[in-house]
Design an enzyme around this catalytic site. Structure first.
Site, PDB file in Angstrom:
ATOM      1  N   THR A 343       0.846  -1.193   0.000  1.00 55.61           N
ATOM      2  CA  THR A 343       0.000   0.000   0.000  1.00 55.61           C
ATOM      3  C   THR A 343       0.880   1.241   0.000  1.00 55.61           C
ATOM      4  O   THR A 343       1.908   1.282   0.683  1.00 55.61           O
ATOM      5  CB  THR A 343      -0.941   0.002   1.228  1.00 55.61           C
ATOM      6  OG1 THR A 343      -1.756   1.180   1.189  1.00 55.61           O
ATOM      7  CG2 THR A 343      -0.184  -0.040   2.534  1.00 55.61           C
ATOM      8  N   HIS A 395       2.900 -11.432  14.433  1.00 55.99           N
ATOM      9  CA  HIS A 395       3.985 -11.948  15.254  1.00 55.99           C
ATOM     10  C   HIS A 395       3.773 -13.412  15.625  1.00 55.99           C
ATOM     11  O   HIS A 395       4.695 -14.092  16.103  1.00 55.99           O
ATOM     12  CB  HIS A 395       4.104 -11.110  16.530  1.00 55.99           C
ATOM     13  CG  HIS A 395       5.472 -11.125  17.135  1.00 55.99           C
ATOM     14  ND1 HIS A 395       6.519 -11.876  16.634  1.00 55.99           N
ATOM     15  CD2 HIS A 395       5.991 -10.470  18.213  1.00 55.99           C
ATOM     16  CE1 HIS A 395       7.598 -11.682  17.364  1.00 55.99           C
ATOM     17  NE2 HIS A 395       7.300 -10.831  18.341  1.00 55.99           N
TER      18      HIS A 395
END
Length: 424
Positions: A343, A395
């Site tokens: 993006t 994560h």
């Protein structure tokens, strides 16, 4: 004979839609192949066309209602149709010719029913639905539209009036005021401060839902770095015209970052993955989503097999997808899948941001504005065109060291375009 208008098949995994707006009114003539209504899904908007000539006899589902595949949303009957104004004039003439009301002992309920029906006939399905939701009696409204039709603004005005607090009760004979429940606060518009209520599109609602879902489900972190754009900008300056003459495509920055991302994904395969329960699905293909801003929100069409495309092919495909997105012509196939997303908030002037994951992907790269800044190179302070990069990642799947190394690899490839040509 009448023909029902059905919700067509919407595509893989899409089972329902929202009625956006009707392009025809009840009683209007329609032609085969002419758009009748716009439906909104969480991915695309599309128009349902008439399958035969005739008249839109009935609108069964109003604007804002949710409909399922195969459900009947309206009916087309045979005929040439009539202009709405002419229908209203005929109705008014019929009213003038009706006999006087029946005596009170037998006619009050009948007249009230007739007035309610007449009020409903003077309002569109969407307006009738709004009135039902707020308990508004259409027979008591004097329409401000053409031919006395009741508009959405007429109903909203009554809703605001009903929301105003009632005046305080006068004191009773014993000198104490009668206690009444606290009134609901009036809308700001009722206090002379204008507001506008705009129905959220299906796409905007879905975007909101998925972004919140992504934040709740993923252990999302963001790591940052900066990249010196000098080499890429110099290469574009020298090659831009010849590149466009030879390929017909404009040489932008997105092809460089797409190529760099593919090379980094090959070096760190867990970034090009998806978490499925207790298993990690490592993707051996590289379908890169490119975020595009439209009036209805952000969409992410996908460049398939980006590793097999050259710079010109990537630039051409991104340009075509962006045009289709802004013109509302994206298909479900254009949006399906994607293994990694890029993006570019820099086109709007963003200097730094933390992009949100496009689930079930586990990482997204954010590009930002190129800005000249002083940096130290070989012990000297020089001015260079710099861009901050951001990598948001899950994560649960990607460790911090791996995320930082991935972003450093992109930085190295952008700052050395020759290596990018060899590895991308």
């Amino acid at each position: 004979m009448p023909a029902d208008i059905h919700v067509p098949e919407l595509g893989e995994s899409v089972t329902d839609a929202t009625v956006g707006r009707w392009l025809k009114k009840e009683g209007e003539a329609v032609k085969a192949g002419e758009p009748l209504v716009e439906l909104e899904t969480d991915k695309i908007n599309f128009e349902v066309e008439a399958e035969q000539d005739g008249v839109l006899q009935k609108i069964a589902k109003g604007e804002g209602e949710t409909v399922n595949v195969g459900e009947v949303i309206g009916t087309i009957a045979e005929g040439d149709g009539a202009q709405p104004a002419a229908e209203e004039e005929t109705a008014e003439a019929q009213e003038r010719e009706e006999p006087e009301a029946a005596p009170a002992e037998i006619g009050e309920a009948t007249n009230g029913h007739r007035e309610a029906e007449e009020g409903a006939r003077r309002a569109s399905p969407a307006v009738r639905k709004l009135a039902r939701e707020y308990g508004v009696d259409l027979s008591e409204i004097e329409g401000s539209g053409s031919g006395g039709r009741i508009t959405r603004e007429d109903v909203e005005r009554v809703i605001r009036e009903q929301a105003r607090p009632a005046p305080e009760e006068a004191p009773q004979a014993d000198g104490h005021a009668e206690t009444a429940p606290a009134p609901r606060p009036a809308p700001a518009a009722a206090e002379g401060r204008p507001e506008e209520r705009v129905r959220l599109s299906r796409r905007r609602l879905t975007i909101a839902q998925r972004l919140v879902q992504s934040q709740h489900e993923a252990a999302m972190l963001t790591t940052f770095n900066e990249v010196d754009m000098s080499a890429v900008m110099e290469l574009r300056r020298r090659r831009r015209e010849s590149f466009q003459e030879r390929t017909g495509a404009r040489l932008g920055f997105m092809s460089f970052f797409t190529k760099a991302s593919v090379a980094a994904l090959k070096a760190f395969p867990q970034v090009n993955a998806e978490l499925d329960g207790n298993e990690l699905v490592l993707k051996k293909y590289y379908d890169i989503g490119v975020a595009v801003s439209t009036d209805e929100g952000l969409v992410v069409p996908v460049v398939r097999d980006a590793d097999r495309k050259n710079f010109a092919e990537i630039e051409q495909e991104i340009a075509e997808l962006a045009t289709k997105a802004r013109e509302g012509r994206l298909t479900l196939e254009d949006l399906r899948g994607g293994t990694f997303t890029i993006t570019n908030g820099g086109i709007f002037g963003s200097l730094m941001s933390t992009p949100i994951l496009t689930t079930p992907q586990v990482a997204i790269l954010g590009m930002h504005k190129i800005q000249e800044r002083p940096v130290v190179v070989d012990g000297e302070v020089v001015v260079r065109p710099m861009m901050y990069l951001a990598l948001s990642y899950d994560h649960r799947v990607i460790d911090g060291a791996e995320a930082v190394s991935f972003l450093v690899r992109i930085k190295e490839l952008i700052e050395d375009p020759e290596a990018l040509l060899l590895e991308g």
